[in-house]
Motif scaffolding. Sequence first.
Motif, PDB file in Angstrom:
ATOM      1  N   PHE A 122      23.502  47.253  13.014  1.00 50.60           N
ATOM      2  CA  PHE A 122      22.047  47.281  12.527  1.00 50.60           C
ATOM      3  C   PHE A 122      21.504  47.755  13.742  1.00 50.60           C
ATOM      4  O   PHE A 122      22.041  47.025  15.140  1.00 50.60           O
ATOM      5  CB  PHE A 122      21.565  46.141  12.080  1.00 50.60           C
ATOM      6  CG  PHE A 122      22.172  45.429  11.028  1.00 50.60           C
ATOM      7  CD1 PHE A 122      21.872  45.336   9.726  1.00 50.60           C
ATOM      8  CD2 PHE A 122      23.819  44.127  10.642  1.00 50.60           C
ATOM      9  CE1 PHE A 122      23.103  45.111   8.268  1.00 50.60           C
ATOM     10  CE2 PHE A 122      25.052  44.383  10.299  1.00 50.60           C
ATOM     11  CZ  PHE A 122      24.191  44.108   9.224  1.00 50.60           C
ATOM     12  N   ASP A 139      25.481  42.384  14.056  1.00 50.94           N
ATOM     13  CA  ASP A 139      24.515  41.583  13.369  1.00 50.94           C
ATOM     14  C   ASP A 139      23.564  41.256  13.290  1.00 50.94           C
ATOM     15  O   ASP A 139      22.769  41.657  13.836  1.00 50.94           O
ATOM     16  CB  ASP A 139      25.192  39.076  14.772  1.00 50.94           C
ATOM     17  CG  ASP A 139      26.724  39.381  14.676  1.00 50.94           C
ATOM     18  OD1 ASP A 139      27.127  39.346  13.645  1.00 50.94           O
ATOM     19  OD2 ASP A 139      26.408  38.356  15.599  1.00 50.94           O
ATOM     20  N   TRP A 140      23.428  40.731  11.938  1.00 49.61           N
ATOM     21  CA  TRP A 140      21.733  41.208  11.417  1.00 49.61           C
ATOM     22  C   TRP A 140      20.280  40.637  12.311  1.00 49.61           C
ATOM     23  O   TRP A 140      19.478  40.991  12.358  1.00 49.61           O
ATOM     24  CB  TRP A 140      21.826  41.271  10.018  1.00 49.61           C
ATOM     25  CG  TRP A 140      19.884  41.198   9.042  1.00 49.61           C
ATOM     26  CD1 TRP A 140      19.477  40.318   7.750  1.00 49.61           C
ATOM     27  CD2 TRP A 140      19.211  42.402   9.316  1.00 49.61           C
ATOM     28  NE1 TRP A 140      18.940  40.845   7.859  1.00 49.61           N
ATOM     29  CE2 TRP A 140      18.481  42.279   8.702  1.00 49.61           C
ATOM     30  CE3 TRP A 140      19.209  43.522   9.884  1.00 49.61           C
ATOM     31  CZ2 TRP A 140      16.900  42.957   8.702  1.00 49.61           C
ATOM     32  CZ3 TRP A 140      18.035  44.224  10.306  1.00 49.61           C
ATOM     33  CH2 TRP A 140      16.645  43.961   9.120  1.00 49.61           C
ATOM     34  N   ALA A 143      19.715  42.068  15.321  1.00 48.79           N
ATOM     35  CA  ALA A 143      18.711  42.898  14.940  1.00 48.79           C
ATOM     36  C   ALA A 143      17.410  43.235  14.763  1.00 48.79           C
ATOM     37  O   ALA A 143      16.151  43.458  15.324  1.00 48.79           O
ATOM     38  CB  ALA A 143      19.187  44.094  14.235  1.00 48.79           C
ATOM     39  N   VAL A 144      17.253  41.803  14.022  1.00 47.08           N
ATOM     40  CA  VAL A 144      15.492  40.796  13.549  1.00 47.08           C
ATOM     41  C   VAL A 144      15.307  40.399  14.670  1.00 47.08           C
ATOM     42  O   VAL A 144      14.053  40.892  14.959  1.00 47.08           O
ATOM     43  CB  VAL A 144      16.005  40.302  12.682  1.00 47.08           C
ATOM     44  CG1 VAL A 144      14.755  38.656  12.522  1.00 47.08           C
ATOM     45  CG2 VAL A 144      16.421  40.441  11.199  1.00 47.08           C
ATOM     46  N   PHE A 178      20.477  34.867   6.921  1.00 53.08           N
ATOM     47  CA  PHE A 178      21.034  36.272   6.728  1.00 53.08           C
ATOM     48  C   PHE A 178      22.082  35.842   5.500  1.00 53.08           C
ATOM     49  O   PHE A 178      22.896  37.329   5.348  1.00 53.08           O
ATOM     50  CB  PHE A 178      20.606  36.742   7.598  1.00 53.08           C
ATOM     51  CG  PHE A 178      19.395  36.159   7.906  1.00 53.08           C
ATOM     52  CD1 PHE A 178      18.405  37.359   6.692  1.00 53.08           C
ATOM     53  CD2 PHE A 178      18.408  36.874   9.190  1.00 53.08           C
ATOM     54  CE1 PHE A 178      16.847  37.939   7.121  1.00 53.08           C
ATOM     55  CE2 PHE A 178      17.707  36.976   9.920  1.00 53.08           C
ATOM     56  CZ  PHE A 178      16.197  37.806   8.256  1.00 53.08           C
ATOM     57  N   PRO A 184      25.005  47.713   6.555  1.00 53.42           N
ATOM     58  CA  PRO A 184      23.516  48.512   7.373  1.00 53.42           C
ATOM     59  C   PRO A 184      23.307  49.267   5.708  1.00 53.42           C
ATOM     60  O   PRO A 184      24.479  50.281   5.750  1.00 53.42           O
ATOM     61  CB  PRO A 184      24.481  48.925   8.905  1.00 53.42           C
ATOM     62  CG  PRO A 184      25.328  48.350   8.361  1.00 53.42           C
ATOM     63  CD  PRO A 184      26.047  47.641   7.641  1.00 53.42           C
ATOM     64  N   ALA A 215      19.178  48.340   7.647  1.00 53.40           N
ATOM     65  CA  ALA A 215      19.644  46.859   7.893  1.00 53.40           C
ATOM     66  C   ALA A 215      20.289  46.678   6.453  1.00 53.40           C
ATOM     67  O   ALA A 215      20.540  47.636   5.881  1.00 53.40           O
ATOM     68  CB  ALA A 215      17.415  46.735   7.933  1.00 53.40           C
ATOM     69  N   PRO A 216      19.840  45.729   5.834  1.00 54.24           N
ATOM     70  CA  PRO A 216      20.364  45.333   4.528  1.00 54.24           C
ATOM     71  C   PRO A 216      19.724  45.985   3.544  1.00 54.24           C
ATOM     72  O   PRO A 216      18.233  45.997   3.720  1.00 54.24           O
ATOM     73  CB  PRO A 216      20.983  43.634   4.537  1.00 54.24           C
ATOM     74  CG  PRO A 216      20.271  43.488   6.137  1.00 54.24           C
ATOM     75  CD  PRO A 216      19.775  44.545   6.817  1.00 54.24           C
ATOM     76  N   TYR A 219      17.023  44.258   2.854  1.00 48.00           N
ATOM     77  CA  TYR A 219      15.108  44.069   3.621  1.00 48.00           C
ATOM     78  C   TYR A 219      14.472  45.503   3.086  1.00 48.00           C
ATOM     79  O   TYR A 219      12.753  44.699   2.642  1.00 48.00           O
ATOM     80  CB  TYR A 219      16.117  44.739   5.160  1.00 48.00           C
ATOM     81  CG  TYR A 219      14.815  44.513   5.804  1.00 48.00           C
ATOM     82  CD1 TYR A 219      13.387  44.047   6.661  1.00 48.00           C
ATOM     83  CD2 TYR A 219      14.120  46.227   5.788  1.00 48.00           C
ATOM     84  CE1 TYR A 219      13.187  44.746   7.312  1.00 48.00           C
ATOM     85  CE2 TYR A 219      13.299  47.066   6.786  1.00 48.00           C
ATOM     86  CZ  TYR A 219      12.618  45.633   7.813  1.00 48.00           C
ATOM     87  OH  TYR A 219      11.388  46.205   8.744  1.00 48.00           O
ATOM     88  N   TYR A 264      12.243  37.088   4.388  1.00 44.18           N
ATOM     89  CA  TYR A 264      12.153  38.478   4.376  1.00 44.18           C
ATOM     90  C   TYR A 264      10.196  38.441   4.873  1.00 44.18           C
ATOM     91  O   TYR A 264       9.848  39.334   6.004  1.00 44.18           O
ATOM     92  CB  TYR A 264      11.888  39.550   3.378  1.00 44.18           C
ATOM     93  CG  TYR A 264      14.015  39.591   3.566  1.00 44.18           C
ATOM     94  CD1 TYR A 264      14.311  40.241   4.723  1.00 44.18           C
ATOM     95  CD2 TYR A 264      15.307  38.738   2.974  1.00 44.18           C
ATOM     96  CE1 TYR A 264      15.320  41.345   5.011  1.00 44.18           C
ATOM     97  CE2 TYR A 264      16.568  39.738   3.621  1.00 44.18           C
ATOM     98  CZ  TYR A 264      16.373  40.427   4.267  1.00 44.18           C
ATOM     99  OH  TYR A 264      18.524  40.131   4.533  1.00 44.18           O
TER     100      TYR A 264
END
Length: 310
Positions: A122, A139-140, A143-144, A178, A184, A215-216, A219, A264
């Motif tokens: 991600f 891991d998402w 990235a967040v 999450f 991704p 991203a997922p 998102y 989100y």
Amino acid sequence: MAHEIAATLAQYASDSRIVRELHDVPPYRVYEVLLDDRRAVLKIDDHPRGHAAAEGRVHEYVATETSAPVPDVLAVGSDHYLTEWRGEFEESSETIDSDWAHAAGAWLGTLHADTTGEFGGFGQPRAGDDTLELSVHEDWVDAVRERIAHHRPFLSTVGYADVADAVSQFFRDHPHVFDGAGGPVLCHGDVHPEHVVRAGRGGTVAIDFEHALVAPAEYDYWRTVLPYIEADDDVDSRVLHAFRAGYESVHALPAGFEQRREVYLVLNTVAFIESLYLQKTVEPTKRDQMGEWMRTRVFRTLDEIRERES
């Protein structure tokens, strides 16, 4: 700026000129141009927050590696990119109704389906020398937090660093929120009628990858639904059903994605506060009022999530 644009266009044609300005909202300017009598669109940085080269590489990737329709990319430079002219956007005045929502959902689902499994993690897309690169996080949530850190310097100049800090700290303390989000995919990040239009014969074409992120899929779903469907009092529930139906006709959403709506909401509001002050699309007398409303909503929502988690 005119001299700079003339020098930019001269790289690509022996005879070039600006026809008209299409968009002047920081951090970019967008122009209709002629390149040896060929109509094209130039998007160029006009602010330190601009990243047109990265956006151009994302757009180019979508055009060449997916079946989600976009205008072809003609060139990508260090601070700009050029695409072919598509007349569908010239008279774009579509509202968010059920027909648009279904078509937009299907376009977005196609983008996600075509990029599933194509990225090793991600993160934020970046411009390489001749291709698209990615700041990869396994891991998402990491990235967040990088995304929030990207927004923080600007938010600190307008008095909202506390919002970025609070949201980042929350995700550091609660990375499990999450869980189940999925793998991704390439996310557009700003699907609305100015960026995704229904073309002739039922087709759909998209532009503007300024907010693209790997991203997922959920998102991107919430980046569309929260600001443009749920928050619009003139949009009824049938539009949301149509958007989801269009999306799921192509690509499945992960189980439990609705339970992560508020997560989100706080993440996206960090970006929306930056847009409020950078792009200045709201008149000055209302800007601070809206910003404070967003700040209050973030802190209230964080408290509500913590209460549920306890």
